[in-house]
Design a protein around this motif. Sequence first.
Motif, PDB file in Angstrom:
ATOM      1  N   GLY A   1       1.953   9.361  -7.105  1.00  0.00           N
ATOM      2  CA  GLY A   1       2.423  10.729  -7.251  1.00  0.00           C
ATOM      3  C   GLY A   1       1.853  11.680  -6.216  1.00  0.00           C
ATOM      4  N   ALA A   2       0.847  11.250  -5.494  1.00  0.00           N
ATOM      5  CA  ALA A   2       0.230  12.062  -4.438  1.00  0.00           C
ATOM      6  C   ALA A   2      -0.085  11.141  -3.258  1.00  0.00           C
ATOM      7  N   PRO A   3       0.958  10.696  -2.555  1.00  0.00           N
ATOM      8  CA  PRO A   3       0.745   9.687  -1.519  1.00  0.00           C
ATOM      9  C   PRO A   3      -0.061  10.173  -0.318  1.00  0.00           C
ATOM     10  N   GLY A   4      -0.040  11.475  -0.046  1.00  0.00           N
ATOM     11  CA  GLY A   4      -0.772  11.979   1.107  1.00  0.00           C
ATOM     12  C   GLY A   4      -0.007  11.847   2.409  1.00  0.00           C
ATOM     13  N   PHE A   5       1.267  11.532   2.333  1.00  0.00           N
ATOM     14  CA  PHE A   5       2.111  11.408   3.520  1.00  0.00           C
ATOM     15  C   PHE A   5       3.572  11.616   3.137  1.00  0.00           C
TER      16      PHE A   5
ATOM     17  N   ASP B   1       0.826  -1.212   0.000  1.00  0.00           N
ATOM     18  CA  ASP B   1       0.000   0.000   0.000  1.00  0.00           C
ATOM     19  C   ASP B   1       0.859   1.260   0.000  1.00  0.00           C
ATOM     20  N   THR B   2       1.987   1.223   0.709  1.00  0.00           N
ATOM     21  CA  THR B   2       2.910   2.363   0.706  1.00  0.00           C
ATOM     22  C   THR B   2       3.449   2.585  -0.699  1.00  0.00           C
ATOM     23  N   HIS B   3       3.875   1.513  -1.344  1.00  0.00           N
ATOM     24  CA  HIS B   3       4.404   1.598  -2.705  1.00  0.00           C
ATOM     25  C   HIS B   3       3.353   2.165  -3.656  1.00  0.00           C
ATOM     26  N   ALA B   4       2.135   1.647  -3.584  1.00  0.00           N
ATOM     27  CA  ALA B   4       1.064   2.129  -4.460  1.00  0.00           C
ATOM     28  C   ALA B   4       0.802   3.621  -4.244  1.00  0.00           C
TER      29      ALA B   4
END
Length: 146
Positions: A33-37, A25-28
């Motif tokens: 491009g906009a992980p939110g963290f 999920d971290t990789h995705a």
Amino acid sequence: MSNFGSDQAIAWFSARLAMQIDVSDTHAALESGAPGFVLIDSRSEESWEQAHIPGALHLPRRLIVERAPGMIDRDTPIVTYCWGPGCDGATRAALAFAQLGYRVQEMIGGIEYWIREGFAVQTPAGPTTREPDPLTAPAKGATCAC
């Protein structure tokens, strides 16, 4: 078997899922491009130089209290990682961020499982990937779809 009822189990597992994120999920999220963290590598300088996740910031756990407020806005969610499941460095780093008022999750599996799933790491020689470990990751595809 313990005396836990379903309400206790729901509370426990909901809390775990709220505080942890897995490497897939971290990789995705990073790939979006906009992980939110902001992804934080809490390991030592030597460990960071050996290999780290592209896009991560390096902030060793012992320096979080001193440096985080000047580096990362408190409204920015944080995901911490360290070596792997046998290391509690990411947990300690997550606690330090939480004590400073950040919203934080721990990436379970650490860089060990990031590498085992076949995701790229940055090394002194440049970006490096390995084939996914068939004993810990799906042989075909980069996600377990769980």
